[in-house]
Scaffold this motif. Structure first.
Motif, short mmCIF file in Angstrom:
data_model
loop_
_atom_site.label_atom_id
_atom_site.label_comp_id
_atom_site.label_asym_id
_atom_site.label_seq_id
_atom_site.Cartn_x
_atom_site.Cartn_y
_atom_site.Cartn_z
N THR A 114 -36.89 -17.98 55.63
CA THR A 114 -36.73 -19.28 54.86
C THR A 114 -35.90 -19.21 53.78
O THR A 114 -34.79 -19.88 53.76
N TYR A 115 -35.81 -18.44 52.86
CA TYR A 115 -34.93 -17.98 51.62
C TYR A 115 -33.63 -17.64 52.27
O TYR A 115 -32.49 -18.21 51.78
N GLN A 116 -33.24 -16.88 52.97
CA GLN A 116 -32.21 -16.40 53.54
C GLN A 116 -31.59 -17.77 54.43
O GLN A 116 -30.24 -18.01 54.37
N SER A 117 -32.18 -18.43 55.22
CA SER A 117 -31.77 -19.90 55.56
C SER A 117 -31.28 -20.64 54.96
O SER A 117 -30.00 -21.34 55.13
N GLU A 118 -32.10 -20.97 53.86
CA GLU A 118 -31.42 -22.08 52.63
C GLU A 118 -30.35 -21.34 52.21
O GLU A 118 -29.44 -22.22 51.94
N LYS A 119 -30.12 -20.15 51.73
CA LYS A 119 -29.07 -19.48 51.22
C LYS A 119 -27.62 -19.89 52.36
O LYS A 119 -26.57 -20.30 51.91
N ALA A 120 -28.09 -19.65 53.74
CA ALA A 120 -26.97 -19.84 54.54
C ALA A 120 -26.53 -21.09 54.67
O ALA A 120 -25.22 -21.38 54.55
N ILE A 121 -27.46 -22.06 54.79
CA ILE A 121 -26.79 -23.54 54.78
C ILE A 121 -26.09 -23.89 53.63
O ILE A 121 -25.34 -24.84 53.67
N GLU A 122 -26.82 -23.39 52.38
CA GLU A 122 -26.09 -23.75 50.94
C GLU A 122 -24.77 -23.22 51.01
O GLU A 122 -23.89 -23.80 50.52
N SER A 123 -24.59 -22.08 51.67
CA SER A 123 -23.28 -21.41 51.58
C SER A 123 -22.14 -22.28 52.50
O SER A 123 -20.88 -22.05 52.07
N GLY A 124 -22.50 -23.04 53.40
CA GLY A 124 -21.63 -23.89 54.03
C GLY A 124 -20.97 -24.96 53.51
O GLY A 124 -19.77 -25.34 54.08
N GLY A 125 -21.47 -25.34 52.37
CA GLY A 125 -20.81 -26.53 51.81
C GLY A 125 -20.82 -27.90 52.48
O GLY A 125 -21.56 -28.21 53.34
N PHE A 126 -19.77 -28.70 52.25
CA PHE A 126 -19.50 -29.66 53.30
C PHE A 126 -18.97 -29.66 54.51
O PHE A 126 -19.33 -30.13 55.37
N TRP A 127 -17.88 -28.77 54.47
CA TRP A 127 -17.12 -28.51 55.72
C TRP A 127 -17.37 -27.38 56.53
O TRP A 127 -17.23 -27.30 57.76
N GLY A 128 -18.26 -26.36 55.87
CA GLY A 128 -18.62 -25.17 56.72
C GLY A 128 -17.43 -24.06 56.62
O GLY A 128 -16.16 -24.37 56.28
N LYS A 129 -17.86 -22.99 57.07
CA LYS A 129 -16.96 -21.86 56.93
C LYS A 129 -16.03 -21.66 58.42
O LYS A 129 -15.13 -20.94 58.29
#
Length: 427
Positions: A287-302
């Motif tokens: 869950t921690y890593q999942s939250e970080k992954a979603i957070e890192s995508g921002g508005f537009w995504g990578k």
């Protein structure tokens, strides 16, 4: 009904949303399992290749479902229910253990999870029983039988142990409420959950003090001519305290350690910071890593195949239960919002289809489909973003899993087949 008539009467909006979710899901499975050495897009030895194969199998299953007579599903619902219960019992002898749960049969070329079949069979059997009794289900006997249809598969699945799949069956209770079960029972359920969580967080003593204060307050109101049934309330308080006393026993002796750790993390029950951090890095790591992954995508995504956390395998099981985090990292808020909107439109559309059914069996089965899809959707996304504990429930049509995709497809398209036979045109 001819093939041309079926094509004319099938709900194409639902079909479009289904295909959209399957395609978006497959592209994210491809992304989450992609390696630089991959060459073939249609390599059936890869996870995305296997999922593509089962997409093809699911499309064939749709053709079979549409070809069968519409009354086939009602006529053989009891037989299918019996077969699915036998398949659940067989797991205790022939089951294969994966990730700590003996929930699978190994068929060589694939693993088959009978709980997926049981979801369809239980929804059909419940709809059949409720449509046969032709009542608003006010009699206690009818209520008991309907609840037993739901309870039996859940009790067979819990010891596997697979509490996540068992929880899905309890969502079918909402079908019974739609057909007239008093909301009083739903209130009891929510109250029991509240007492369970409150006891874990604060202990039985504080729950007892709170209930005693409530009883005193109500007694004081009664003295001022308010009509408050004190004696029945006192009985309720006593049973609530007894239930609260049982919570710790169930938590410590029935739940497995991994389940206790997930609740401890979710409710912050562990007071020792070091131990809480240890739980977070083990049970709560996904869950921690999942939250970080979603957070890192921002508005537009990578961008597609550009997710650094996805490429680095930061999120375990990202292609299955945590596939939504791939959407968040690579497609950002726009991508996650699109998926949420598609699921929401699908559920609203299914409610509209269910309400326009003139046949009781079709309507009740439709609400069974809605209940199953809703709880999967709600819990999966809730656990991926960290607002619910991890219990291992996939995202329908989206997460990797051949048998899961196949049975979710069958679940949905049986209802669409029933809908093609509706006698009442609307919408």
């Amino acid at each position: 009904m001819s093939g041309r008539s079926i094509l004319k009467r099938i709900d194409w909006l639902t079909v479009f949303i289904y295909l959209s979710l399957v395609i978006i899901g497959w592209s994210n499975i491809y992304s989450s399992t992609f390696t630089e050495t991959q060459d073939a897009l249609f390599d059936f030895g890869t996870l995305h290749g296997k999922q593509l194969f089962f997409i093809g199998v699911s499309l064939v299953a749709i053709l079979v479902i549409m070809a069968l007579e519409v009354n086939f599903y009602e006529r053989f619902s009891s037989v299918l229910y019996l077969i699915s219960m036998v398949s659940l019992l067989g797991l205790f002898v022939f089951g294969k253990t994966i990730a700590g749960a003996t929930s699978w049969y190994s068929l060589g070329f694939m693993n088959f999870q009978p709980s997926e079949l049981a979801k369809i069979a239980t929804a059909l059997a419940l709809a059949k029983y409720l449509s046969d009794i032709q009542t608003d289900i006010k009699r206690r006997k009818d209520q008991l039988y309907a609840l037993l249809i739901i309870l039996i598969p859940a009790l067979l699945i819990i010891p596997q142990p697979d509490p996540g799949s068992a929880l899905v069956f309890f969502a079918l209770v909402f079908v019974i409420f739609r057909e007239g079960l008093p909301l009083f029972y739903l209130g009891i359920g929510f109250f029991a959950i509240l007492i369970f969580v409150t006891t874990l967080m604060f202990g039985t003593i504080w729950v007892t003090i709170g209930l005693a204060l409530l009883l005193v307050l109500l007694f004081a109101l009664k003295r001022k001519s308010f009509k408050v049934p004190i004696f029945p309330l006192a009985i309720v308080v006593i049973f609530t305290i007894l239930f609260s006393l049982s919570v710790n026993f169930v938590f410590n002796n029935v739940f497995e350690q991994r389940h206790r750790d997930r609740f401890s993390l979710w409710l912050r029950l562990e007071k020792d910071p070091a131990k809480l951090e240890q739980i977070r890095r083990t049970i709560g790591y996904n869950t921690y890593q999942s939250e970080k992954a979603i957070e890192s995508g921002g508005f537009w995504g990578k961008g597609f195949l550009e997710g650094t956390r996805t490429k680095g395998d930061f999120v375990p099981e990202q292609h299955t239960d945590y596939i939504f985090s791939t959407v968040g990292e690579e497609w950002g808020f726009l991508g996650t919002a699109t998926v949420v909107i598609l699921f929401t439109i699908l559920l609203l559309r299914l409610i509209s289809l269910a309400e326009r059914q003139k046949n009781d069996f079709a309507r009740m089965y439709g609400y069974g489909v809605i209940s199953i899809l809703l709880i999967h959707y709600f819990i999966n996304i809730g656990m991926v973003i960290g607002v619910l504990p991890t219990i291992g429930i996939p995202l329908p049509f989206f997460s990797y899993g051949g048998s899961g995709l196949l049975f979710f497809t069958i679940l949905l398209f049986i209802f669409l087949k029933l809908d093609t036979n509706r006698l009442k045109e609307s919408f």
